[in-house]
Design a protein around this motif. Structure first.
Motif, PDB file in Angstrom:
ATOM      1  N   PHE A   1       0.821  -1.203   0.000  1.00  0.00           N
ATOM      2  CA  PHE A   1       0.000   0.000   0.000  1.00  0.00           C
ATOM      3  C   PHE A   1       0.861   1.263   0.000  1.00  0.00           C
ATOM      4  N   PHE A   2       1.833   1.332   0.928  1.00  0.00           N
ATOM      5  CA  PHE A   2       2.624   2.549   1.051  1.00  0.00           C
ATOM      6  C   PHE A   2       3.572   2.747  -0.125  1.00  0.00           C
ATOM      7  N   LEU A   3       3.997   1.680  -0.765  1.00  0.00           N
ATOM      8  CA  LEU A   3       4.804   1.832  -1.969  1.00  0.00           C
ATOM      9  C   LEU A   3       4.005   2.576  -3.036  1.00  0.00           C
TER      10      LEU A   3
ATOM     11  N   MET B   1       2.463   7.801  -5.605  1.00  0.00           N
ATOM     12  CA  MET B   1       1.432   8.745  -6.055  1.00  0.00           C
ATOM     13  C   MET B   1       1.658  10.126  -5.442  1.00  0.00           C
ATOM     14  N   ALA B   2       2.233  10.152  -4.235  1.00  0.00           N
ATOM     15  CA  ALA B   2       2.489  11.439  -3.573  1.00  0.00           C
ATOM     16  C   ALA B   2       3.811  12.055  -4.003  1.00  0.00           C
ATOM     17  N   GLY B   3       4.561  11.325  -4.840  1.00  0.00           N
ATOM     18  CA  GLY B   3       5.835  11.859  -5.321  1.00  0.00           C
ATOM     19  C   GLY B   3       6.989  11.665  -4.360  1.00  0.00           C
ATOM     20  N   VAL B   4       6.828  10.751  -3.407  1.00  0.00           N
ATOM     21  CA  VAL B   4       7.895  10.473  -2.454  1.00  0.00           C
ATOM     22  C   VAL B   4       8.794   9.394  -3.052  1.00  0.00           C
TER      23      VAL B   4
END
Length: 126
Positions: A112-114, A119-122
């Motif tokens: 999920f966090f990947l 998507m958030a550009g991190v």
């Protein structure tokens, strides 16, 4: 040790908080309080105490994924929105899941966090 990401599995009786980074997973369990009284509203008080303890376990975590039963998630979200708006901002998503193992929870959260971070550009940690 405080980490950037965590997943919380909860129902109305227990919560499991798994904080993780690429190398480490730390697990904490929070159990609901039970007060054996006939006082009106004691169930609400018990739930608020439980959700307050879960909120305290999330201190310092930047992004949290909350999973578990849909009713427990809805009640927890309502509690956060009303009583702990700062913690509510840490929760990035809610997902309904059954009773996964700790390893399944961490795998779900990492996946999920990947996607969420991309998507958030991190940048993805190496």
């Amino acid at each position: 040790m405080t980490m950037f990401h965590a997943i919380v599995w909860l129902d109305h009786h227990n919560a499991k908080v798994l904080q993780f980074n690429p190398d480490t997973v730390e697990t904490a369990t929070v159990k609901a309080h039970t007060h054996n009284t006939k006082q009106h509203g004691s169930g609400v008080r018990d739930e608020h105490e439980f959700f307050a303890d879960v909120s305290a376990a999330l201190a310092g975590i930047t992004e949290v994924l909350v999973v578990g039963s849909s009713t427990a998630q809805a009640d927890f979200k309502h509690y956060l929105d009303k009583h702990r708006p700062q913690v509510a901002k840490q929760v990035v998503a809610y997902q309904t899941v059954d009773h996964p193992t700790d390893n399944q929870l961490v795998a779900l959260a990492r996946e999920f966090f990947l996607k969420h971070d991309r998507m958030a550009g991190v940048p993805t940690p190496s």
